[in-house]
Design an enzyme around this catalytic site. Structure first.
Site, PDB file in Angstrom:
ATOM      1  N   ASP A 166       0.703  -1.298  -0.194  1.00 15.85           N
ATOM      2  CA  ASP A 166      -0.018   0.111   0.088  1.00 15.85           C
ATOM      3  C   ASP A 166       0.918   1.276   0.109  1.00 15.85           C
ATOM      4  OD1 ASP A 166      -2.613  -0.505  -0.343  1.00 15.85           O
ATOM      5  OD2 ASP A 166      -2.937  -0.963   1.787  1.00 15.85           O
ATOM      6  N   SER A 226     -13.353   2.582   7.002  1.00 10.45           N
ATOM      7  CA  SER A 226     -13.027   2.451   8.462  1.00 10.45           C
ATOM      8  C   SER A 226     -11.566   3.039   8.528  1.00 10.45           C
ATOM      9  CB  SER A 226     -13.083   1.263   8.969  1.00 10.45           C
ATOM     10  OG  SER A 226     -12.318   0.310   8.075  1.00 10.45           O
ATOM     11  N   GLY A 227     -10.695   2.875   7.602  1.00  7.95           N
ATOM     12  CA  GLY A 227      -9.437   3.683   7.426  1.00  7.95           C
ATOM     13  C   GLY A 227      -9.830   4.805   6.118  1.00  7.95           C
ATOM     14  N   LEU A 298     -20.118   4.959  10.189  1.00  6.79           N
ATOM     15  CA  LEU A 298     -21.009   6.125   9.811  1.00  6.79           C
ATOM     16  C   LEU A 298     -22.443   5.758   9.719  1.00  6.79           C
ATOM     17  CD1 LEU A 298     -20.487   8.883   9.424  1.00  6.79           C
ATOM     18  CD2 LEU A 298     -20.036   8.633   7.167  1.00  6.79           C
ATOM     19  N   ARG A 299     -22.646   4.702   8.917  1.00  7.39           N
ATOM     20  CA  ARG A 299     -24.079   4.185   8.903  1.00  7.39           C
ATOM     21  C   ARG A 299     -24.935   4.209  10.354  1.00  7.39           C
ATOM     22  NH1 ARG A 299     -22.966  -1.025   5.670  1.00  7.39           N
ATOM     23  NH2 ARG A 299     -21.283  -1.293   7.423  1.00  7.39           N
TER      24      ARG A 299
END
Length: 418
Positions: A166, A226-227, A298-299
């Site tokens: 990454d 989430s990241g 967030l949901r």
């Protein structure tokens, strides 16, 4: 599903895996990627994930296109035994859903490549050991990524194991962007900015280049999940990232703090906090979860906010504010903006986050088509900018696995041609 019986076959496939602390994600990619728009694993023969790898977790096979089912695992099974059970379930699933596929290599997402792995490479024991020295830089991911590599080595001892990093997409960032204002000796030891989510950003650039002439201009990419991070790119190359030395920096995330005054850490240490407690705070107890006190998803916070939960409202507002703040910094680095792209679980699915950032960047001429924004659900790549927008805005569902498979094929092909 079998291992190859000939040097090259139209049924050859690369197995891509992403091993985490509690999940094993996998997908099987053919040599020539078919068009499968809208698939959860675009271009893959088959895929899914195994949940419940953590101690005490319930192992479950979750196919990409089917119902989840529980897997039997002895209560006293060790971590290695649980992983091997997960691998056996994965192999059985792939054999049933893609019996024609012959696996010729295994490609692994590895979060950190340091300064010595700046492109995909074939992994051996010596390199795996060297990558393990980077575990303190990404403690939530690197140890589990490498455990996955070792497990797949056992499962496929005759196959090439390919590491895809990454950090690699950001390896060519300008020298000033890589440097912290620390003594030169510490920089030389590796204390520098690396950037993350590179596989996702590399895929986005591939898609954007196919769809827009603006992709070679000044591009801001937002990988929000989430990241979460931002990447500024020019001429298709990363020139800045909101993440730095570790995956903690930059944006507020699900349970990670993002940018933080290091004086806070000094204060906590003086107050008697020890390293494990501080690490848990920064990685697992902060971000949306820490501010809301409810959830890092967030949901869930959207639902709580609709019910009048004040802390959820504040957490959502802070997430948007930090996103706008960091975006402004990277736009300044670019000297303007030609294209804005969203990806990741939040970026692909949360229309309000996209609308709020567009409003925050309206001074640049960003204008959304409200209907197009609401229609973009992450199933396919879509433009969502208004006709009079000076900046193009896209939603692109990411496919890090496809990038990893491409990297493996690039390493395999010279051997096939020999």
């Amino acid at each position: 599903m079998s291992q190859p019986s000939s040097p090259s076959s139209t049924n050859d496939a690369v197995l891509v895996v992403n091993a985490g602390s509690s999940t094993l994600k996998f997908a099987l990619y053919p040599r020539e990627t078919p068009q499968a728009s809208g698939s959860a694993y675009p271009g893959a023969y088959a895929g899914g994930q195994i949940d419940g790898l953590q101690p005490g977790g319930q192992l479950r096979l979750c196919p990409a296109d089917g119902a989840a089912r529980a897997l039997d695992a002895p209560a006293a099974a060790s971590d290695r035994e649980r992983f091997d059970l997960a691998l056996a379930a994965m192999r059985a699933h792939l054999a049933a859903t893609a019996p024609q596929a012959q696996v010729v290599a295994v490609a692994h997402r590895v979060v950190h490549g340091g300064s010595f792995c700046t492109k995909p490479v074939a992994l051996d024991d010596a390199l795996i050991a060297r990558l393990a020295t980077l575990e303190p830089l990404a403690p939530l991911h690197q140890p589990h990524n490498l455990a996955g590599v070792r497990a797949l080595q056992r499962a496929y001892p005759a196959l090439m194991q390919v590491g895809c990093f990454d950090t690699a997409f950001h390896a060519g960032m300008p020298a000033l962007e890589q440097r912290y204002a620390l003594p030169r000796a510490l920089h030389d030891e590796g204390l520098r900015r690396y950037g993350f989510h590179g596989l996702s950003y590399e895929y986005l650039m591939q898609v954007l280049r196919r769809h827009s002439e603006r992709a070679t201009g000044r591009v801001l990419m937002a990988h929000l999940g989430s990241g979460a991070s931002l990447c500024a790119a020019r001429s298709g190359r990363s020139i800045a990232s909101s993440m730095g030395f570790s995956a903690l920096d930059g944006l507020m995330m699900g349970s990670r703090c993002g940018q933080l005054d290091p004086g806070i850490l000094l204060h906590l240490w003086r107050a008697g906090w020890e390293l494990p407690r501080v690490e848990r705070l920064l990685y697992k107890e902060s971000g949306l979860l820490g501010v809301s006190g409810l959830s890092g998803d967030l949901r869930h916070l959207r639902a709580a906010a609709r019910d009048g939960h004040a802390e959820a409202v504040e957490a959502i507002a802070l997430f948007g504010h930090r996103l706008k703040r960091e975006s402004g910094a990277l736009v300044a680095t670019l000297g303007g903006l030609d294209l804005l792209a969203f990806t990741g679980g939040i970026g692909e699915h949360d229309a309000q986050v996209r609308a709020d950032l567009a409003e925050g960047l309206a001074y640049l001429g960003v204008r959304l088509d409200a209907e197009a924004n609401l229609a973009a659900d992450g199933s396919r790549s879509l433009p969502i900018h208004a006709a009079d927008s000076r900046v193009q805005v896209w939603v692109v569902p990411t496919d890090e696995g496809r990038v990893a498979a491409q990297a493996a094929w690039q390493l395999i092909e010279p051997a096939d041609a020999a």
